[in-house]
Design an enzyme around this catalytic site. Structure first.
Site, PDB file in Angstrom:
ATOM      1  N   SER A   1      45.175  41.105 109.608  1.00 30.98           N
ATOM      2  CA  SER A   1      44.452  39.884 109.256  1.00 30.98           C
ATOM      3  C   SER A   1      44.281  38.985 110.478  1.00 30.98           C
ATOM      4  O   SER A   1      43.678  39.410 111.461  1.00 30.98           O
ATOM      5  CB  SER A   1      45.194  39.193 108.111  1.00 30.98           C
TER       6      SER A   1
ATOM      7  N   HIS B   1      44.128  42.590  99.993  1.00 34.24           N
ATOM      8  CA  HIS B   1      44.515  42.225 101.352  1.00 34.24           C
ATOM      9  C   HIS B   1      46.002  42.508 101.613  1.00 34.24           C
ATOM     10  O   HIS B   1      46.858  42.058 100.873  1.00 34.24           O
ATOM     11  CB  HIS B   1      44.241  40.718 101.467  1.00 34.24           C
TER      12      HIS B   1
HETATM   13  C1  GCU Z   1      43.095  33.582 105.603  1.00 40.71           C
HETATM   14  C2  GCU Z   1      41.919  33.541 106.548  1.00 40.71           C
HETATM   15  C3  GCU Z   1      41.605  34.902 107.141  1.00 40.71           C
HETATM   16  C4  GCU Z   1      42.842  35.556 107.659  1.00 40.71           C
HETATM   17  C5  GCU Z   1      43.900  35.575 106.582  1.00 40.71           C
HETATM   18  C6  GCU Z   1      45.242  36.158 106.991  1.00 40.71           C
HETATM   19  O1  GCU Z   1      42.721  34.238 104.428  1.00 40.71           O
HETATM   20  O2  GCU Z   1      40.841  33.019 105.853  1.00 40.71           O
HETATM   21  O3  GCU Z   1      40.653  34.788 108.174  1.00 40.71           O
HETATM   22  O4  GCU Z   1      42.542  36.843 108.125  1.00 40.71           O
HETATM   23  O5  GCU Z   1      44.161  34.256 106.178  1.00 40.71           O
HETATM   24  O6  GCU Z   1      45.619  36.051 108.153  1.00 40.71           O
HETATM   25  O7  GCU Z   1      45.916  36.704 106.106  1.00 40.71           O
END
Ligand code: GCU
Length: 385
Positions: free
Chosen positions: A221, A367
């Site tokens: 992420s 995610h």
């Molecule tokens: C948030 C953010 C993302 C990022 C994520 C993470 O959702 O919007 O851009 O990748 O956090 O780091 O889990």
């Protein structure tokens, strides 16, 4: 497949790029199109001319000016036992020093087959190895690899108020605003990964059996955004893994309306990217680069794009298209086979697609950096062609 001369974005707005490739109904910048016109025809021209052009453009427009090399660096053994080692890396710049921790877990016997350098943005890897999930040290060592976890929170806190308190203030006077184009958190983390690599190249690290020519930089992420920027700039990483990196990671910027937009990321995380990136809020077509070119900068190193089918915020389709859009540069190196069985979206979930220089998978579910992702990373010989 190059549609040279396409200077209109599909919405009719003037595009910032003169040569584009059609991808998923979009016109995406051709990584091989030179700023001066014409197209790269050799590896030499890519490495001497086009690669520096792109690196500059990403610094100016997206990630900010990368911190310079430290004026001094020290490594201190911070303890650890058995197959775990803890090192404190202290870097010095013109305005001061900053320290951060690298934790290394190696297999109990034999030399590691390779090392996963995790940009641990959660700062969650402790001294005891965990066996599953995000940073499963014992699973990694059990498969014959090493894990080196970089505490990214110590490199640059993930906080709009204090992000400068790590390495950035070693280079910029604390009492003054940063220049609009100075790096922020994501770039600082990428820089930290290169400092970890500096350590992995020392004789002290060699005593752990780690081979510095077999290090994969990996992030999940926001850490995946940093891993890609580290791998794009630092050719010492033969493998670069972005797990669910999404916006300003693997996802095509020109799919601004799918998943997290540039304006959304800049307003929710104002400390991740420089002020200069905010010029593209609501205006992605004006970017002179797109993220397929970031992936392409990793060539001939292996780029790994991993997405999750239900991770709408990261726009898995945009990550897939970006992966396809990096292939022309791999092709230049004779590594153009993406490993995919089809360029149609979506590919099968849970399957590892592996070419000689590019790897991709789409995990089912949402995610996360999960056991199923690690099973693929550990099981697919990433360090060989
Ligand atoms: C948030 C953010 C993302 C990022 C994520 C993470 O959702 O919007 O851009 O990748 O956090 O780091 O889990």
């Amino acid at each position: 497949m190059a549609a040279v001369g396409a200077d209109r974005a599909p919405n009719g707005a003037t595009s910032a790029v003169l040569a584009a490739i059609p991808l998923g109904g979009l016109e995406v910048p051709d990584p091989l199109a030179l700023d001066s016109g014409g197209r790269v025809t050799s590896v030499r021209q890519w490495e001497r001319q086009r690669r520096p052009e792109l690196l500059n453009a990403f610094q100016e427009n997206v990630y900010g000016t990368t911190l310079p090399a430290p004026t001094g660096t020290t490594y201190r053994d911070a303890g650890g036992n058995g197959s775990a080692k803890k090192v404190t890396i202290t870097v010095t710049g013109p305005q001061g020093s900053a320290s951060f921790t690298l934790r290394i877990f190696t297999p109990s016997s034999g030399k590691p087959k390779g090392t996963f350098l995790l940009i641990d943005h959660r700062g969650s890897v402790g001294d005891d190895p965990s066996s599953g999930g995000y940073a499963p040290a014992s699973k990694i060592t059990g498969a014959g690899y090493a894990l080196a976890a970089l505490n990214a929170e110590e490199v640059a806190p993930d906080d709009a108020g204090s992000y400068r308190d790590g390495v950035i203030n070693a280079f910029y006077p604390a009492g003054q605003d940063l220049p609009a184009d100075a790096c922020r958190t994501i770039s600082a983390w990428a820089w930290g990964a290169s400092r970890a690599m500096d350590y992995l190249q020392t004789a002290d690290a060699a005593s752990t059996g780690i081979d510095p020519s077999k290090v994969a930089v990996i992030g999940h992420s926001r850490g995946g955004k940093a891993a890609l920027w580290a791998g794009a700039q630092d050719p010492r990483f033969p493998v670069v893994i972005s797990n669910n990196s999404g916006s300003t990671g693997a996802k095509l910027a020109r799919r601004d309306s799918a998943g997290e937009s540039i304006s959304a990321i800049n307003s929710q995380f104002p400390h991740w990217f420089p002020e200069t990136y905010k010029r593209f809020d609501g205006n992605a077509d004006a970017l002179p680069v797109d993220q397929n070119e970031l992936l392409a900068l990793i060539a001939p190193g292996r780029v790994v794009v991993a997405s999750a089918a239900d991770d709408g915020n990261a726009d898995p389709q945009g990550e897939f298209l970006s992966y396809l859009g990096a292939a022309p540069v791999y092709e230049l190196y004779g590594l153009g086979n993406t490993g995919l069985s089809s360029t149609n979206w979506p590919p099968a979930t849970g399957k590892s697609f592996r070419g000689p220089g590019m790897s991709y998978h789409l995990r089912s579910g949402g995610h996360g950096l999960e056991d199923a992702d690690w099973d693929i990373y550990l099981g697919s010989n990433l360090f060989t062609r």
